[in-house]
Design a protein around this motif. Sequence first.
Motif, PDB file in Angstrom:
ATOM      1  N   GLU A  36       5.626 -18.249 -43.232  1.00 45.00           N
ATOM      2  CA  GLU A  36       5.341 -16.811 -43.207  1.00 45.00           C
ATOM      3  C   GLU A  36       4.716 -16.383 -44.523  1.00 45.00           C
ATOM      4  OE1 GLU A  36       8.819 -14.563 -42.342  1.00 45.00           O
ATOM      5  OE2 GLU A  36       8.771 -15.077 -40.227  1.00 45.00           O
ATOM      6  N   MET A  37       3.810 -15.427 -44.424  1.00 44.39           N
ATOM      7  CA  MET A  37       3.118 -14.916 -45.613  1.00 44.39           C
ATOM      8  C   MET A  37       3.198 -13.398 -45.626  1.00 44.39           C
ATOM      9  SD  MET A  37      -0.347 -17.169 -45.722  1.00 44.39           S
ATOM     10  CE  MET A  37      -0.499 -17.862 -44.093  1.00 44.39           C
ATOM     11  N   VAL A  38       3.257 -12.843 -46.817  1.00 46.25           N
ATOM     12  CA  VAL A  38       3.203 -11.396 -47.004  1.00 46.25           C
ATOM     13  C   VAL A  38       1.888 -11.091 -47.709  1.00 46.25           C
ATOM     14  CG1 VAL A  38       4.281  -9.384 -48.056  1.00 46.25           C
ATOM     15  CG2 VAL A  38       5.698 -11.212 -47.129  1.00 46.25           C
ATOM     16  N   LYS A  69      -1.371   4.131 -52.096  1.00 48.44           N
ATOM     17  CA  LYS A  69      -0.345   3.823 -51.114  1.00 48.44           C
ATOM     18  C   LYS A  69      -0.221   2.307 -50.960  1.00 48.44           C
ATOM     19  CE  LYS A  69       0.937   4.574 -46.336  1.00 48.44           C
ATOM     20  NZ  LYS A  69       0.529   5.075 -45.047  1.00 48.44           N
ATOM     21  N   ARG A  70       1.007   1.812 -51.005  1.00 46.22           N
ATOM     22  CA  ARG A  70       1.241   0.381 -50.864  1.00 46.22           C
ATOM     23  C   ARG A  70       1.443   0.041 -49.388  1.00 46.22           C
ATOM     24  NH1 ARG A  70       5.446  -0.747 -55.811  1.00 46.22           N
ATOM     25  NH2 ARG A  70       4.043  -0.027 -57.438  1.00 46.22           N
ATOM     26  N   THR A  71       0.663  -0.941 -48.932  1.00 45.55           N
ATOM     27  CA  THR A  71       0.756  -1.382 -47.554  1.00 45.55           C
ATOM     28  C   THR A  71       0.817  -2.907 -47.547  1.00 45.55           C
ATOM     29  OG1 THR A  71      -0.628   0.491 -46.918  1.00 45.55           O
ATOM     30  CG2 THR A  71      -0.315  -1.230 -45.280  1.00 45.55           C
ATOM     31  N   TYR A  72       1.821  -3.434 -46.858  1.00 48.31           N
ATOM     32  CA  TYR A  72       1.995  -4.874 -46.790  1.00 48.31           C
ATOM     33  C   TYR A  72       1.962  -5.321 -45.332  1.00 48.31           C
ATOM     34  CZ  TYR A  72       3.502  -4.445 -51.633  1.00 48.31           C
ATOM     35  OH  TYR A  72       3.565  -4.176 -52.967  1.00 48.31           O
ATOM     36  N   LYS A 115       3.161  -8.710 -42.980  1.00 48.22           N
ATOM     37  CA  LYS A 115       3.868  -9.981 -42.901  1.00 48.22           C
ATOM     38  C   LYS A 115       3.321 -10.720 -41.681  1.00 48.22           C
ATOM     39  CE  LYS A 115       8.536 -11.862 -42.858  1.00 48.22           C
ATOM     40  NZ  LYS A 115       9.968 -11.518 -42.804  1.00 48.22           N
ATOM     41  N   ILE A 116       2.783 -11.934 -41.909  1.00 53.43           N
ATOM     42  CA  ILE A 116       2.158 -12.671 -40.822  1.00 53.43           C
ATOM     43  C   ILE A 116       2.724 -14.087 -40.722  1.00 53.43           C
ATOM     44  CG2 ILE A 116      -0.017 -11.408 -40.870  1.00 53.43           C
ATOM     45  CD1 ILE A 116      -1.233 -13.685 -42.456  1.00 53.43           C
ATOM     46  N   GLN A 117       2.658 -14.606 -39.517  1.00 50.90           N
ATOM     47  CA  GLN A 117       3.010 -15.992 -39.260  1.00 50.90           C
ATOM     48  C   GLN A 117       1.887 -16.584 -38.422  1.00 50.90           C
ATOM     49  OE1 GLN A 117       6.722 -16.593 -37.244  1.00 50.90           O
ATOM     50  NE2 GLN A 117       6.634 -18.807 -37.517  1.00 50.90           N
ATOM     51  N   ILE A 118       1.336 -17.720 -38.876  1.00 49.18           N
ATOM     52  CA  ILE A 118       0.162 -18.310 -38.241  1.00 49.18           C
ATOM     53  C   ILE A 118       0.518 -19.691 -37.711  1.00 49.18           C
ATOM     54  CG2 ILE A 118      -2.206 -19.104 -38.605  1.00 49.18           C
ATOM     55  CD1 ILE A 118      -2.434 -17.009 -40.804  1.00 49.18           C
TER      56      ILE A 118
END
Length: 112
Positions: A77-79, A88-91, A93-96
């Motif tokens: 997983e990556m952020v 504005k902070r926007t994150y 989270k992905i899983q490939i």
Amino acid sequence: MTDVTADESIEEGIDLPDDEPESSTPRFSRKTIIFAAAGVLALLIVIGAGVFFAMPLFTAEQSNAPSSDVVFYDLPEMVVNLASASNKRTYLKIQISLELDRAQDVEALQKL
């Protein structure tokens, strides 16, 4: 009555009757020809589209199941920070998961 040839009639100005009478009106009107051409063109387009969209039905390979050589490799997983011009902070989270053709490719990815 005297026989008159075509050469003599030209010289003397005598009009001989034509074998084919001249028609002052055309056989088909311009509007009829345009509609017929448009109909033929539309028919060709419909036939071409039918062949184009039916072609996948006639191909030899119709398998949606993955072949036995296909291997899936899950990345951790990556952020990810989606920084923009605003503060504005926007994150995210992905899983490939990668689909690989050969199992040897998994070993190469693990070395990275």
